[in-house]
Write a protein that holds these residues in place. Structure first.
Motif, PDB file in Angstrom:
ATOM      1  N   LYS A 104      40.728  49.662  36.937  1.00 21.38           N
ATOM      2  CA  LYS A 104      40.019  48.687  35.796  1.00 21.38           C
ATOM      3  C   LYS A 104      40.434  49.199  34.577  1.00 21.38           C
ATOM      4  O   LYS A 104      40.500  50.397  34.299  1.00 21.38           O
ATOM      5  N   LYS A 105      41.056  48.260  33.711  1.00 21.29           N
ATOM      6  CA  LYS A 105      41.576  48.455  32.550  1.00 21.29           C
ATOM      7  C   LYS A 105      40.975  47.696  31.569  1.00 21.29           C
ATOM      8  O   LYS A 105      41.300  46.335  31.427  1.00 21.29           O
ATOM      9  N   GLY A 106      40.394  48.139  30.545  1.00 22.20           N
ATOM     10  CA  GLY A 106      39.273  47.073  29.838  1.00 22.20           C
ATOM     11  C   GLY A 106      38.295  46.427  30.643  1.00 22.20           C
ATOM     12  O   GLY A 106      37.435  46.990  31.445  1.00 22.20           O
ATOM     13  N   GLU A 107      38.260  45.247  30.530  1.00 26.15           N
ATOM     14  CA  GLU A 107      37.431  44.340  31.469  1.00 26.15           C
ATOM     15  C   GLU A 107      38.512  43.881  32.639  1.00 26.15           C
ATOM     16  O   GLU A 107      37.854  42.849  33.529  1.00 26.15           O
ATOM     17  N   SER A 108      39.594  43.802  32.853  1.00 24.06           N
ATOM     18  CA  SER A 108      40.308  43.455  33.972  1.00 24.06           C
ATOM     19  C   SER A 108      40.199  44.437  35.130  1.00 24.06           C
ATOM     20  O   SER A 108      40.607  45.640  35.093  1.00 24.06           O
ATOM     21  N   VAL A 109      40.334  44.083  36.131  1.00 27.12           N
ATOM     22  CA  VAL A 109      40.527  44.592  37.579  1.00 27.12           C
ATOM     23  C   VAL A 109      41.679  44.132  38.010  1.00 27.12           C
ATOM     24  O   VAL A 109      41.891  43.022  38.415  1.00 27.12           O
ATOM     25  N   MET A 110      42.554  45.218  38.419  1.00 22.26           N
ATOM     26  CA  MET A 110      43.841  44.859  39.106  1.00 22.26           C
ATOM     27  C   MET A 110      43.846  45.760  40.408  1.00 22.26           C
ATOM     28  O   MET A 110      43.546  46.822  40.405  1.00 22.26           O
ATOM     29  N   ASN A 111      44.702  45.218  41.359  1.00 21.49           N
ATOM     30  CA  ASN A 111      45.169  45.672  42.404  1.00 21.49           C
ATOM     31  C   ASN A 111      46.691  45.401  42.791  1.00 21.49           C
ATOM     32  O   ASN A 111      47.135  44.568  42.800  1.00 21.49           O
ATOM     33  N   GLY A 112      47.231  46.597  43.057  1.00 21.81           N
ATOM     34  CA  GLY A 112      48.745  46.658  43.469  1.00 21.81           C
ATOM     35  C   GLY A 112      49.131  48.072  43.876  1.00 21.81           C
ATOM     36  O   GLY A 112      48.498  48.674  44.331  1.00 21.81           O
ATOM     37  N   LEU A 113      50.450  48.182  43.497  1.00 21.74           N
ATOM     38  CA  LEU A 113      51.230  49.309  43.699  1.00 21.74           C
ATOM     39  C   LEU A 113      51.413  50.276  42.492  1.00 21.74           C
ATOM     40  O   LEU A 113      51.965  49.758  41.748  1.00 21.74           O
ATOM     41  N   TYR A 114      50.839  51.413  42.341  1.00 17.13           N
ATOM     42  CA  TYR A 114      50.841  52.349  41.245  1.00 17.13           C
ATOM     43  C   TYR A 114      51.916  53.357  41.252  1.00 17.13           C
ATOM     44  O   TYR A 114      51.993  54.074  42.363  1.00 17.13           O
ATOM     45  N   THR A 115      52.924  53.496  40.291  1.00 13.37           N
ATOM     46  CA  THR A 115      53.576  54.684  40.215  1.00 13.37           C
ATOM     47  C   THR A 115      53.338  55.353  38.914  1.00 13.37           C
ATOM     48  O   THR A 115      53.339  54.936  37.808  1.00 13.37           O
ATOM     49  N   GLY A 116      52.933  56.717  39.020  1.00 10.71           N
ATOM     50  CA  GLY A 116      52.655  57.470  37.879  1.00 10.71           C
ATOM     51  C   GLY A 116      51.735  58.783  38.186  1.00 10.71           C
ATOM     52  O   GLY A 116      51.730  59.207  39.171  1.00 10.71           O
ATOM     53  N   HIS A 117      50.744  59.064  37.502  1.00  8.83           N
ATOM     54  CA  HIS A 117      50.000  60.249  37.415  1.00  8.83           C
ATOM     55  C   HIS A 117      48.436  59.613  37.517  1.00  8.83           C
ATOM     56  O   HIS A 117      48.279  58.799  37.267  1.00  8.83           O
TER      57      HIS A 117
END
Length: 251
Positions: A104-117
Motif C-alpha cells: 500500500k502506497k498512499g491510498e493505492s493498493v498494488m499487487n505484483g513483483l517487487y525488486t528491492g529491500h
C-alpha cells in the motif's frame, strides 16, 4: 422414585470412577514450572531464488512460561503434557528480486513483483499445549519429543519496502518506484491472513543440574504455514522454527 434412586446411584458410581481415574493419572506424576527464551524465525524451507540475501536479523523478546506434568508409564518411558504461554518474534531485512508482494502506497493498493529491500516484522502471542513422549536417559537427563498445538491470541506480520520498484501484475507490468524516505516507501500488513491455530512438532532434552533445578534445550518446528490456505500473496510457505533455552523447577 426407583428410577431416581437408580440414576442417583449411577451418578455416584461414575463420580467415584472418575475420581479413581484422576488419582491414577496424577499419582507419581512430576510437575515442572518452566521459563525460557526463544530464538528463531518464520521462514520457507530453503531460501527461494527471489530472496537474494538476508541483510539483517535482530533478536526480539521471545519468552516462554508454563507448567508441565510428566508421568512414567513403563520403565524409563513416560508422557508429558504442558500448558505454555509464549511469544515468537522476528525482525529482519532482505533484498529481493521479482518477489510477489501486495503493498500500500498512499491510498493505492498494488499487487505484483517487487525488486528491492524488504523490512519485515513478525510477532505472535499464543497459548501452546505440547504432548510429548519422554525417556529417562539417566536420573538427570530426560529426552522428549512430540506434537504441539498453539492458539494465537495476538499476531502481526507487517513491514515496508524501500529502495526498489514494483512491477504491477506481471514482470512486464507498470513500474512503480519505492524510495528510501518514509513518504516514498510502501507498506504491507498480512496480520489478518495469519492462522489462529498452529501445529508442529518439538524435541528437546531436560538436564537436572541440582536437586529440583534444571535447564533444557528445545527445538520446535511448525508443520503448517503461518498463513491461511487461501492466502496467495506470499508464494512460499513460511514455517515458524524456533529453539528455546529454558530453566525449570521440578516439584
Amino acid at each position: 422414585m426407583k428410577k431416581i434412586i437408580v440414576l442417583f446411584t449411577l451418578l455416584l458410581a461414575m463420580q467415584h470412577q472418575s475420581q479413581a481415574v484422576a488419582e491414577g493419572l496424577m499419582s507419581n506424576a512430576e510437575f515442572k514450572i518452566r521459563i525460557g527464551y526463544s530464538i528463531g524465525g518464520t521462514a520457507p524451507i530453503g531460501i527461494p531464488a527471489t530472496i537474494r540475501s538476508i541483510d539483517s536479523y535482530k533478536l526480539t523478546p521471545s519468552f516462554l512460561i508454563g507448567v508441565e506434568s510428566m508421568k512414567t508409564v513403563y520403565s524409563n518411558w513416560g508422557v508429558m503434557i504442558g500448558f505454555h504461554m509464549e511469544n515468537k518474534g522476528m525482525d529482519a531485512e532482505a533484498t529481493t528480486k521479482a518477489y510477489r508482494m501486495e503493498v500500500k502506497k498512499g491510498e493505492s493498493v498494488m499487487n505484483g513483483l517487487y525488486t528491492g529491500h524488504v523490512k519485515q516484522k513478525v510477532t505472535e502471542w499464543m497459548f501452546t499445549v505440547p504432548i510429548q513422549a519422554t525417556y529417562k536417559l539417566s536420573n538427570r537427563v530426560l529426552l522428549k519429543a512430540g506434537p504441539y498445538l498453539s492458539l494465537l491470541v495476538n499476531k502481526d506480520f507487517s513491514g515496508y519496502v524501500y529502495d526498489g520498484y514494483l512491477r504491477q501484475g506481471d514482470p512486464t507490468g507498470p513500474k512503480v518506484s519505492m524510495g528510501t524516505e518514509e513518504n516514498e516507501r510502501a507498506t504491507y500488513d498480512f496480520s489478518d491472513d495469519m492462522r489462529n491455530l498452529q501445529m508442529g512438532i518439538g524435541a528437546g532434552v531436560d538436564w537436572q543440574v541440582h536437586k529440583n533445578i534444571g535447564v533444557s534445550a528445545d527445538l520446535n518446528w511448525g508443520l503448517n504455514g503461518i498463513f491461511k490456505n487461501d492466502f496467495k500473496t506470499v508464494e512460499q510457505t513460511l514455517y515458524p522454527i524456533y529453539g528455546t533455552i529454558s530453566a525449570f523447577y521440578k516439584f
